[in-house]
Design a protein around this motif. Structure first.
Motif, PDB file in Angstrom:
ATOM      1  N   LEU A   1       0.830  -1.222   0.159  1.00  0.00           N
ATOM      2  CA  LEU A   1       0.040  -0.014   0.019  1.00  0.00           C
ATOM      3  C   LEU A   1       0.820   1.220   0.124  1.00  0.00           C
ATOM      4  O   LEU A   1       1.769   1.445   0.700  1.00  0.00           O
ATOM      5  N   LEU A   2       0.707   2.116  -0.787  1.00  0.00           N
ATOM      6  CA  LEU A   2       1.136   3.547  -0.996  1.00  0.00           C
ATOM      7  C   LEU A   2       0.000   4.299  -0.780  1.00  0.00           C
ATOM      8  O   LEU A   2      -0.680   4.959  -1.409  1.00  0.00           O
ATOM      9  N   GLY A   3       0.296   4.838   0.405  1.00  0.00           N
ATOM     10  CA  GLY A   3      -0.757   5.930   0.960  1.00  0.00           C
ATOM     11  C   GLY A   3      -2.278   5.249   1.096  1.00  0.00           C
ATOM     12  O   GLY A   3      -3.123   5.877   0.422  1.00  0.00           O
ATOM     13  N   ASN A   4      -2.458   4.197   1.184  1.00  0.00           N
ATOM     14  CA  ASN A   4      -3.792   3.240   1.370  1.00  0.00           C
ATOM     15  C   ASN A   4      -4.250   2.941  -0.155  1.00  0.00           C
ATOM     16  O   ASN A   4      -5.240   2.394  -0.420  1.00  0.00           O
ATOM     17  N   ILE A   5      -3.258   3.110  -1.071  1.00  0.00           N
ATOM     18  CA  ILE A   5      -3.704   2.535  -2.305  1.00  0.00           C
ATOM     19  C   ILE A   5      -2.819   1.627  -2.574  1.00  0.00           C
ATOM     20  O   ILE A   5      -1.653   1.440  -2.649  1.00  0.00           O
ATOM     21  N   SER A   6      -3.625   0.260  -3.119  1.00  0.00           N
ATOM     22  CA  SER A   6      -2.841  -0.783  -3.341  1.00  0.00           C
ATOM     23  C   SER A   6      -2.206  -0.605  -4.874  1.00  0.00           C
ATOM     24  O   SER A   6      -2.422  -0.084  -5.611  1.00  0.00           O
ATOM     25  N   ALA A   7      -0.576  -1.231  -4.570  1.00  0.00           N
ATOM     26  CA  ALA A   7       0.322  -0.982  -5.848  1.00  0.00           C
ATOM     27  C   ALA A   7       0.442  -2.410  -6.366  1.00  0.00           C
ATOM     28  O   ALA A   7       0.411  -3.492  -5.725  1.00  0.00           O
ATOM     29  N   THR A   8       0.711  -2.514  -7.575  1.00  0.00           N
ATOM     30  CA  THR A   8       1.174  -3.900  -8.341  1.00  0.00           C
ATOM     31  C   THR A   8       2.459  -4.206  -7.884  1.00  0.00           C
ATOM     32  O   THR A   8       3.556  -3.609  -8.159  1.00  0.00           O
TER      33      THR A   8
END
Length: 162
Positions: free
Chosen positions: A113-120
């Motif tokens: 998670l990068l700032g609560n956004i899931s990364a691939t």
């Protein structure tokens, strides 16, 4: 395991005369969360105990009775993220996360998670994880970087992403 590691405790008569498990400790400290309970198994996620090494697990029922699994869990030293490069980006940005014990006893990186956004996740091991930023999130606000392994352990760098 480390913080967040999912622990499956199996046996018989685990409710020890009660209706549910009220408290579970690992290494003398309460677990992060009791996830599921039955007579034959209890699933918990652990906090990061202050000790490392082989520790006991204690289950306590709602009636106050308890059972102890002596020396059945090994607490690993907590993981640490030491570098995020770059520390901000847009959709498609490759981000390298460097640290120690990032897998927390697991085998693979499950999620980042990068700032609560899931990364691939592109690749990952115990010291380096490479992800592609999927875009989104607030711009210019410091946010956490979280590496989650397949064991459930979480390694967090607070305010490591913008």
């Amino acid at each position: 395991g480390q913080q967040g590691t999912l622990v499956n405790i199996s046996g018989t008569q685990l409710l020890i005369g009660g209706n549910t498990i009220q408290n579970v400790t690992v290494g003398g400290e309460p677990v992060e969360k009791i996830i599921n309970v039955s007579q034959n198994y209890v699933i918990v996620s652990v906090n990061q105990p202050s000790v490392t090494g082989i520790v006991d697990i204690v289950l306590t029922s709602d009636r106050g009775s308890s059972v102890t699994a002596i020396g059945k869990f090994t607490v690993l030293q907590g993981g640490k993220i030491t570098q995020v490069n770059p520390s901000s980006g847009q959709l498609g940005t490759l981000v390298t996360i460097v640290g120690e014990r990032l897998l927390g006893g697991g085998i693979d990186v499950e999620e980042v998670l990068l700032g609560n956004i899931s990364a691939t996740v592109v690749s990952g091991n115990d010291t380096t994880v490479i992800v592609t930023h999927n875009g989104g999130g607030a711009v210019g606000i410091d946010a956490d970087v979280v590496v989650v392994s397949d064991s459930g352990s979480r390694v967090t760098l607070e305010k490591g992403w913008q």
